[in-house]
Scaffold this active site. Structure first.
Site, PDB file in Angstrom:
ATOM      1  N   GLU A 177      65.680  19.045  76.099  1.00 32.97           N
ATOM      2  CA  GLU A 177      66.402  18.902  77.369  1.00 32.97           C
ATOM      3  C   GLU A 177      65.438  18.492  78.483  1.00 32.97           C
ATOM      4  O   GLU A 177      64.228  18.665  78.368  1.00 32.97           O
ATOM      5  CB  GLU A 177      67.118  20.194  77.755  1.00 32.97           C
ATOM      6  N   GLU A 320      61.636  19.504  76.923  1.00 32.99           N
ATOM      7  CA  GLU A 320      61.807  18.196  76.278  1.00 32.99           C
ATOM      8  C   GLU A 320      62.039  18.303  74.770  1.00 32.99           C
ATOM      9  O   GLU A 320      62.194  17.298  74.095  1.00 32.99           O
ATOM     10  CB  GLU A 320      60.605  17.274  76.502  1.00 32.99           C
TER      11      GLU A 320
END
Length: 358
Positions: A177, A320
């Site tokens: 994310e 991430e």
């Protein structure tokens, strides 16, 4: 409303993990010429994958990290060091293969798939999957971050991403994310789901000062007071104090259960979304593998609520999907032993047998 009905119908049809496939995977581990359980959680992870897929013949050869991206209106409350423009810059970096997860994924032979679920004022961009639900969430200290239909839409988008990957032959997914302000949203979601005070689950994110942390805790407290999310209804929690990428991650885990595709969870954002998924559909737990325990305050508590043990303990908090990708080579090495190492029978050694007592 119709999409929510369809969602519940999908979840009602999720199968239980296959105990026979799990038992066969366990038996195969026992034939490997090594101490029983010698690879610990790695052995359990492969047994879980076998149970999920229904086969002890495990294949992890094709993988992707799905990086779900969206912005958060709560950044208006001074809860971050940077503004939402950074989200867009990182999404472009993801598409160009330049961010931290991209470099790690290259080593792990893993595709990186950036997904825009609601990055503010972000136009269509090459290499970025466009599944926009809105132009960033609203400021949750002033009202709901999104409406319920948007939460369902974001969950559905996550499930659709898994369906597409399954149809392409992907064998394992990593969850990632990106979204400035998302640790504030996840602190609110965690406080509600774990029934604990905001200060217990709110951290410094990307390095807030004491004053910044105080603003963040206050924003979480006000958001919960204003919206009164129902802890028994994860969709309500996601809608009122969550984010588009949080809801999308929840959908990834649900999709993993629906399409029998293992999903490696990342850090605290991923874990909060996973807890929403498991509260919506307990069978989703079988699709979720924990990569690491986040350095954020809620990290360990969320894993405990999920009943998951991390493969890595390294103080990671980058996001991430970096932690999830870091776990993939560990799973590869475990699979090499499982599928390729010599057996007790093959080397003429008497096999170990489980022995109880002292």
């Amino acid at each position: 409303m119709e999409q929510e009905k369809e969602l519940w119908a999908k979840l009602a049809a999720v199968p239980e993990p296959d105990p026979q496939a799990r038992a066969e995977a366990h038996r195969r581990w026992a034939t490997c010429a090594k101490p029983l359980g010698g690879l610990g959680l790695l052995e359990e992870a492969l047994e879980q994958i076998a149970a999920l897929t229904g086969s002890a013949d495990i294949d992890l050869s094709r993988r992707a990290v799905l990086v779900l991206c969206a912005d958060h209106g709560v950044t208006a409350q001074g809860v971050t060091q940077t503004d939402s423009s950074v989200t867009a810059a990182v999404v472009r970096g993801l598409a160009a293969g330049q961010t931290a997860v991209c470099r790690m994924a290259a080593r792990a032979d893993c595709r990186v798939v950036p997904v825009d679920l609601g990055v503010v004022d972000f136009p269509s961009y090459p290499g970025v999957v466009d599944l926009r639900v809105g132009n960033g969430t609203a400021d949750m200290t002033q009202g709901a971050a999104m409406d319920r239909d948007q939460a369902v839409q974001a969950v559905w988008a996550g499930m659709e991403l898994v369906r597409r990957e399954a149809e392409q032959g992907t064998k394992v997914l990593a969850a990632g994310e990106m979204g400035i302000g998302n640790t504030t949203a996840v602190s609110a979601v965690s406080a509600v789901l774990l029934d604990c005070p905001p200060e217990a689950v709110t951290g410094r994110g990307a390095g807030l000062s004491d004053a910044g942390l105080a603003r963040k805790v206050d924003a979480v407290r006000r958001a919960i007071a204003v919206n009164r999310p129902d802890p028994a209804d994860p969709l309500d929690v996601l809608a009122k104090v969550g984010g588009f990428e949080l809801a999308g991650l929840c959908g990834l885990y649900l999709g993993g259960a629906v399409y029998r595709l293992p999903v490696v969870m990342d850090g605290v954002i991923s874990a909060a979304a996973a807890l929403c998924a498991v509260r919506l559909c307990p069978q989703a737990s079988g699709a979720i593998l924990a990569s690491h325990v986040s350095a954020e305050p809620a990290g360990q508590a969320l894993l405990a609520a999920l009943g998951k043990k991390p493969l890595i303990t390294a103080g990671l908090c980058l996001g991430e999907g970096t932690g999830a990708v870091a776990a993939l080579p560990l799973l590869d090495m475990a699979l090499a032993v499982y599928a390729e190492s010599y057996t007790f029978a093959g080397c003429g050694i008497e096999p170990y047998t489980p022995q109880g007592g002292i």
